[in-house]
Design an enzyme around this catalytic site. Structure first.
Site, short mmCIF file in Angstrom:
data_model
loop_
_atom_site.label_atom_id
_atom_site.label_comp_id
_atom_site.label_asym_id
_atom_site.label_seq_id
_atom_site.Cartn_x
_atom_site.Cartn_y
_atom_site.Cartn_z
N THR A 59 0.80 -1.17 -0.14
CA THR A 59 -0.05 -0.06 -0.15
C THR A 59 0.85 1.32 -0.08
OG1 THR A 59 -1.83 -1.10 1.36
CG2 THR A 59 -1.75 1.26 1.21
N SER A 104 7.76 -8.50 -8.72
CA SER A 104 7.78 -9.37 -9.92
C SER A 104 6.40 -9.45 -10.36
CB SER A 104 8.26 -10.92 -9.36
OG SER A 104 7.78 -11.65 -10.59
N THR A 143 0.72 -4.65 3.91
CA THR A 143 0.46 -4.77 5.43
C THR A 143 -0.21 -6.06 5.83
OG1 THR A 143 -1.58 -3.70 5.39
CG2 THR A 143 0.36 -2.44 6.07
#
Length: 392
Positions: A59, A104, A143
């Site tokens: 985030t 990735s 998170t």
């Protein structure tokens, strides 16, 4: 991305060898780990601490196309690690930073043990090798699984240099983005000499939280993280770290050998361990199904202080087949306490999510069930005067 190729080359190199600690020949013609790993330092003052940024997205790097009020539907826009650094000019007054990219299109650190383990090997090499010129590291992370990576790093990278997890609960397009402050404070924490020998830490919402105990306690609140035991290690005052106590390590912590773990056939990942949630009517066949599906271990989130309402016969059958079982508590706080004569390991104060990682590392290190029981229960048994040792 500026450093994308550097990180991918490093990942490929690490994934095809035993931990890079042993690549002595590659070091003969270089002076420092920074040169060997191809790191490029951002910041004009070479006397400032060098802090490695392990960039995994999350985030803290995500933005929303839906405007400044959205904090649930974001992710369409992305910042690079270098762009996160560029947002805060004060960083250059205190640190030198180099970005190593661990994103990735196929994997993420929130879903793939192999990618996280390769990043851990890279961090160990960068910080703990004899030629290391790097003072500490921070890692950006989503998170949802930031705590898992914190715990894993804490058990595998132990040369005294600080590693700090940072993230955000709001996207950078939000009217009150928390990521810039968390990133800056994390960098200051990693650069502080007083951070040494404290293990992995998490810098979040002006709090310094121990990586061994940290867990996500709220799904959306910016004050999302806290410890399941102990307490905060300190706080940020004027965005600078202040510690409440001198350095110490959790009694329940066991430092695993990265080379030994990496010799397991699961390399570059870790042995498969599943988590099951116990409730009234718990079906013990779930344990057998996990084993049949390739799991080498199971962690059960038990009721109360580690109870399993039913399914004992199936658990015993699974143990006989070689499955290792650890029982924690589904309660957010408190211990799963040892049995006087154990057949499975009780997790003590180690939370269920963290217990999964500890069991993975134990299995990768060659532990049998009795050794795993001693690993999880040893210090707690000693404290409550309930010694146990397996029959010869």
């Amino acid at each position: 991305m500026l450093f994308f190729n550097v990180a991918i080359v490093a990942l490929i190199g690490i994934a095809n060898a035993v931990p890079s600690v042993h690549r002595n020949q590659a070091r003969q013609n270089v002076t420092t780990a920074s040169e060997r790993l191809g790191l490029q330092w951002i910041g004009g003052n070479s006397s400032l601490p060098k802090i490695l940024v392990l960039y995994t997205g999350g985030t803290i790097a995500g933005g929303s196309i839906y405007g400044a009020l959205d904090d649930t539907q974001y992710g369409q826009l992305q910042l690079t690690g270098e762009q996160i650094i560029a947002r805060n000019p004060y960083l250059a007054n205190h640190t030198q930073l180099a970005v190593s990219n661990w994103t990735s299109s196929d994997f993420s650190t929130g879903t793939d043990d192999g990618l996280v383990m390769n990043m851990t090997r890279f961090a160990h090499d960068a910080l703990c090798s004899e030629d290391s010129d790097i003072d500490g590291a921070i890692y950006t992370h989503g998170t949802n699984s930031l705590e898992e990576t914190a715990f894993l790093l804490d058990l595998l990278v132990n040369c005294g240099k600080p590693i700090v997890g940072v993230g955000a609960m709001r996207p950078w397009t939000h009217l009150s983005f928390d990521g810039d402050a968390n990133f800056f404070q994390g960098a200051m924490l990693a650069a502080d000499p007083d951070s040494r020998n404290r293990g992995v830490m998490v810098a979040f919402n002006n709090r310094i939280i121990p990586g061994f105990w940290v867990t996500k306690l709220h799904s959306t609140n910016p004050n999302a993280f806290g410890p399941t035991a102990l307490g905060d290690l300190g706080a940020f005052i004027n965005n600078m770290p202040y510690f409440y106590n001198t350095p110490s390590q959790p009694i329940a912590k066991h430092e695993f050998d990265l080379e030994e773990v990496s010799s397991d056939p699961s390399f570059p990942a870790l042995p498969k361990v599943d988590i099951l949630y116990a409730a009234r009517g718990f079906d013990g066949k779930l344990v057998l199904n996990a084993h049949a599906n390739g799991a080498q271990g199971v962690v059960i989130a038990g009721t109360g202080n580690g109870g399993i309402p039913s399914g004992s016969d199936e658990i015993e059958e699974a143990l006989e087949k070689g499955l290792q079982v650890v029982v924690g508590t589904r309660s957010p706080f408190g211990p799963s306490t040892p049995s006087r004569v154990p057949t499975v390991a009780k997790a003590g104060f180690v939370h269920v999510i963290q217990s999964r990682i500890m069991l993975q590392l134990a299995i990768a290190s060659g532990y049998n069930m009795n050794q795993t029981i001693a690993l999880f229960e040893g210090t707690l048994r000693k404290a409550i005067h309930q010694p146990w040792s397996p029959e010869p």
